[in-house]
Scaffold this active site. Sequence first.
Site, PDB file in Angstrom:
ATOM      1  CG  ASP A   9     -16.049   0.661 -23.796  1.00 46.40           C
ATOM      2  OD1 ASP A   9     -16.987   0.834 -24.635  1.00 46.40           O
ATOM      3  OD2 ASP A   9     -14.773   0.954 -24.285  1.00 46.40           O
ATOM      4  CB  SER A  10     -16.447  -2.980 -26.677  1.00 49.47           C
ATOM      5  OG  SER A  10     -15.916  -1.576 -27.065  1.00 49.47           O
ATOM      6  CB  CYS A  72     -20.089   1.316 -24.222  1.00 50.85           C
ATOM      7  SG  CYS A  72     -20.278   0.449 -25.777  1.00 50.85           S
ATOM      8  CD  GLU A 152      -9.677  -1.832 -27.306  1.00 45.79           C
ATOM      9  OE1 GLU A 152      -9.093  -2.749 -26.930  1.00 45.79           O
ATOM     10  OE2 GLU A 152     -10.666  -1.308 -26.696  1.00 45.79           O
ATOM     11  CB  CYS A 184     -16.841   6.086 -30.070  1.00 48.23           C
ATOM     12  SG  CYS A 184     -16.051   4.552 -29.748  1.00 48.23           S
ATOM     13  CG  HIS A 186     -12.512   2.949 -27.997  1.00 50.57           C
ATOM     14  ND1 HIS A 186     -13.712   2.429 -27.609  1.00 50.57           N
ATOM     15  CD2 HIS A 186     -11.484   1.785 -27.776  1.00 50.57           C
ATOM     16  CE1 HIS A 186     -13.577   0.879 -27.112  1.00 50.57           C
ATOM     17  NE2 HIS A 186     -12.091   0.734 -27.268  1.00 50.57           N
TER      18      HIS A 186
HETATM   19  N1  DGL Z   1     -16.279   2.499 -26.904  1.00 50.65           N
HETATM   20  C1  DGL Z   1     -17.661   2.182 -27.118  1.00 50.65           C
HETATM   21  C2  DGL Z   1     -18.470   3.144 -27.745  1.00 50.65           C
HETATM   22  O1  DGL Z   1     -18.529   4.103 -26.940  1.00 50.65           O
HETATM   23  C3  DGL Z   1     -17.447   0.916 -28.343  1.00 50.65           C
HETATM   24  C4  DGL Z   1     -16.534   0.999 -29.405  1.00 50.65           C
HETATM   25  C5  DGL Z   1     -16.577  -0.240 -30.071  1.00 50.65           C
HETATM   26  O2  DGL Z   1     -16.365  -1.518 -29.368  1.00 50.65           O
HETATM   27  O3  DGL Z   1     -16.866  -0.495 -31.323  1.00 50.65           O
HETATM   28  O4  DGL Z   1     -19.575   3.104 -28.738  1.00 50.65           O
END
Ligand code: DGL
Length: 286
Positions: A9-10, A72, A152, A184, A186
């Site tokens: 993931d990011s 992600c 984050e 997402c 996150h």
């Molecule tokens: N967690 C990621 C997603 O599911 C990326 C979120 C991000 O870095 O903007 O899209």
Amino acid sequence: MRLPVGVFDSGLGGLSVAARILTTLPKERIVYFADNAHVPYGERPLEDIQEFALGITGFLISKGAKAVVMACNMSSAVALDIARESYPDLPILGMIEPGAKAAVAVSDGAPVGVLATSGTVKSGAYQKFIADLNPHLHVVQQACPRFVPLVESGKSESEEAEAAAHDYVSALLREGCKTIILGCTHYPFLRRAIESAAGPGITIVDPAEELALALQNILTERSIASDKLTAPHEFYTSGDTDDFATFGGAFLGRRIDTVEKATWGVDLGKRLASAVTTNDVNGDIN
Ligand code: DGL
């Protein structure tokens, strides 16, 4: 096959998916890569995300990955096809298809809401996958640029998170959504704020549950499921290792003792991305 499953993931968000994989498939070992140097992905151009996803997939293969999970949504929306073309023998799973499937399964026909990053919203990926499964379902998307930075920075349980959730979720409720996809990885870490903004009678869908089942199926079909956990999980970040260990352990729900700093071969990602777009695919990662 006791080789690991690569997950990336990011940043920290993909740990919501890793946690689900470890619960569903406790004998599997994971190698997790967090691209904290480039978070957030959701506001970046599509070409960047494709390069990152290809380079990181190559990195995970170099660590022995027998399958890769793009934990992600942003990468899944814009880089899944290109990654599958670049690494045709490797099972690569994304978040969108499982999320769409799970939402369609629980929907009562009312509009389905998608909370996602700006990039995922722009891609229209959830709308496409849901339309394939049920063309009559109306899908309402809501970009949530305030969410990822809150997670984050460890502010998932803050007043700011509550205010942001209220704004984003209200927009979906006004459109009559009864099902809300956490589009997402996150966002499961903001689930409390999102649920409280949604109120009763709204079903929240976390694509990770369906993803873990899809992973289980593909490992079984290919006879590469592990029969025993024989080595520790591995964690890498392109950002700060101490931050990742501190926040990551809390998010994963288990201690993360070692985090290694890694760069993932941006050159490889660039090379593969341009090879795929020029139709000259070269899967050699050495
Ligand atoms: N967690 C990621 C997603 O599911 C990326 C979120 C991000 O870095 O903007 O899209």
